[in-house]
Scaffold this active site. Structure first.
Site, PDB file in Angstrom:
ATOM      1  N   ASP A 174      23.626  39.791  94.621  1.00  0.00           N
ATOM      2  CA  ASP A 174      23.577  39.470  96.100  1.00  0.00           C
ATOM      3  C   ASP A 174      23.531  38.127  96.027  1.00  0.00           C
ATOM      4  OD1 ASP A 174      21.043  38.526  95.710  1.00  0.00           O
ATOM      5  OD2 ASP A 174      20.195  40.381  96.808  1.00  0.00           O
ATOM      6  N   ILE A 175      23.915  37.790  97.477  1.00  0.00           N
ATOM      7  CA  ILE A 175      24.001  36.288  97.946  1.00  0.00           C
ATOM      8  C   ILE A 175      22.628  35.805  98.207  1.00  0.00           C
ATOM      9  CG2 ILE A 175      24.873  34.626  99.742  1.00  0.00           C
ATOM     10  CD1 ILE A 175      27.026  37.015 100.212  1.00  0.00           C
ATOM     11  N   ASN A 182      22.722  33.244 107.746  1.00  0.00           N
ATOM     12  CA  ASN A 182      22.831  33.959 109.068  1.00  0.00           C
ATOM     13  C   ASN A 182      22.213  33.211 110.125  1.00  0.00           C
ATOM     14  OD1 ASN A 182      24.366  36.252 108.442  1.00  0.00           O
ATOM     15  ND2 ASN A 182      22.985  37.365 107.756  1.00  0.00           N
ATOM     16  N   ASP A 191      29.341  37.097 108.182  1.00  0.00           N
ATOM     17  CA  ASP A 191      30.180  38.067 107.764  1.00  0.00           C
ATOM     18  C   ASP A 191      31.522  37.258 107.328  1.00  0.00           C
ATOM     19  OD1 ASP A 191      28.917  40.095 109.053  1.00  0.00           O
ATOM     20  OD2 ASP A 191      30.138  40.430 110.724  1.00  0.00           O
ATOM     21  N   GLU A 217      24.159  42.204 101.809  1.00  0.00           N
ATOM     22  CA  GLU A 217      24.690  41.277 100.911  1.00  0.00           C
ATOM     23  C   GLU A 217      24.515  41.624  99.740  1.00  0.00           C
ATOM     24  OE1 GLU A 217      20.416  40.009 101.464  1.00  0.00           O
ATOM     25  OE2 GLU A 217      21.808  40.952 102.736  1.00  0.00           O
TER      26      GLU A 217
END
Length: 296
Positions: A174-175, A182, A191, A217
């Site tokens: 995941d990020i 965000n 996004d 994510e």
């Protein structure tokens, strides 16, 4: 005042008078998921207002969309989208529109955080049902396979791996600090990062492997007939690809890295759920060790 094609409403009125326009054309809501996903909006001759306001025929109930965001003008020679000086702009296939932009069959229309697929043609019903099927196996935002497809894929590959005594590796990644992206740059930027990362990694994945968006994510990469050592080497290449890429949004650079956990099939990972859990455990190990790394 609503801006329309050529600065007024004559094209829409002409289409109505002639009975013209692309009567088959429609927009299909593909993102985000929810009660509206898969909903079809016919584009009849004249103007169709898209936005957050109650007067919009295609309503996007999200603050990322302006009340009067865009107009789709259906004319005898096709459908055009015209941005109405919205705050976040109108995008076709991730490119900001300027003036009247003619939509082509299959185009992706982004209004704020929402994404629609534009369909037209003589066999619109078949195209629509194909799009609905795509939504059951693909993620609407990234175009990658979704969690449901991943689980079904792993179920098949685990059975095949056991039958032929072959390894199967799964990487969950995941990020890093995605909430900070965000919060700091906005959800539209988040996004964009998800879409761009997906497009960046597609060429890295071999034809017999599977790249999927697991949720939020988090992503997954399944690697058939791959040992732990081979999977770690592949994931290191993936990690470097992301870390060395420049992600930009609205003229600002967004730092993006990923943490990756790798697991392989065996007695403790003999079902899709157990294999995913094992890889997730390694993912949290990578995060705990400082992020932007691969753990196995």
């Amino acid at each position: 005042m609503v801006e329309t094609l050529n600065g007024d409403t004559w094209v829409g009125q002409k289409a109505l008078l002639l009975g013209g326009g692309n009567l088959e054309a429609c927009l299909v809501h593909i993102y985000p998921s929810g009660p509206d996903m898969g909903r079809r909006y016919p584009l009849r001759p004249g103007r169709t207002l898209v936005g957050r306001g109650e007067s919009a025929a295609v309503r996007v109930q999200d603050n990322s969309a302006s009340r009067v965001h865009a107009v789709v003008e259906s004319t005898p020679d096709g459908c055009y989208v015209i941005d109405q000086k919205s705050v976040n702009g109108t995008h076709v296939n991730d490119t900001p529109t300027a003036g009247a932009h003619r939509l082509a069959d299959g185009d992706y229309l982004r209004i704020g955080n929402a994404i629609f697929r534009y369909l037209e043609g003589g066999n619109i019903e078949a195209e629509y049902h194909e799009e609905i099927y795509r939504l059951t196996v693909l993620d609407g935002l990234t175009g990658l396979h979704n969690r449901r497809f991943l689980t079904e894929y792993l179920d098949r590959e685990l059975s095949r791996a056991e039958r032929h005594a072959r390894p199967l590796a799964l990487a969950m990644f995941d990020i890093d600090r995605f909430k900070g992206i965000n919060d700091g740059f906005g959800h539209l930027a988040g996004d964009m990062v998800l879409r761009e990362l997906s497009a960046l990694l597609r060429p890295v994945v071999r034809k017999d492997e599977l790249l999927a968006r697991y949720g939020g994510e988090e992503f997954a990469m399944a690697l058939p007939e791959t040992t732990t050592e081979q999977a770690v080497a592949a994931c290191e290449r993936l990690r470097r690809t992301v870390a060395e890429h420049t992600f930009e949004y609205d003229g600002k650079t967004i730092p993006v890295t990923v943490s990756i956990g790798v697991a392989t099939n065996g007695q403790e990972a003999d079902t899709p759920e157990r294999l995913i859990r094992a890889a997730d455990t390694k993912l949290y190990k990578a995060k705990g060790a400082g992020r932007n790394r691969v753990a196995h």
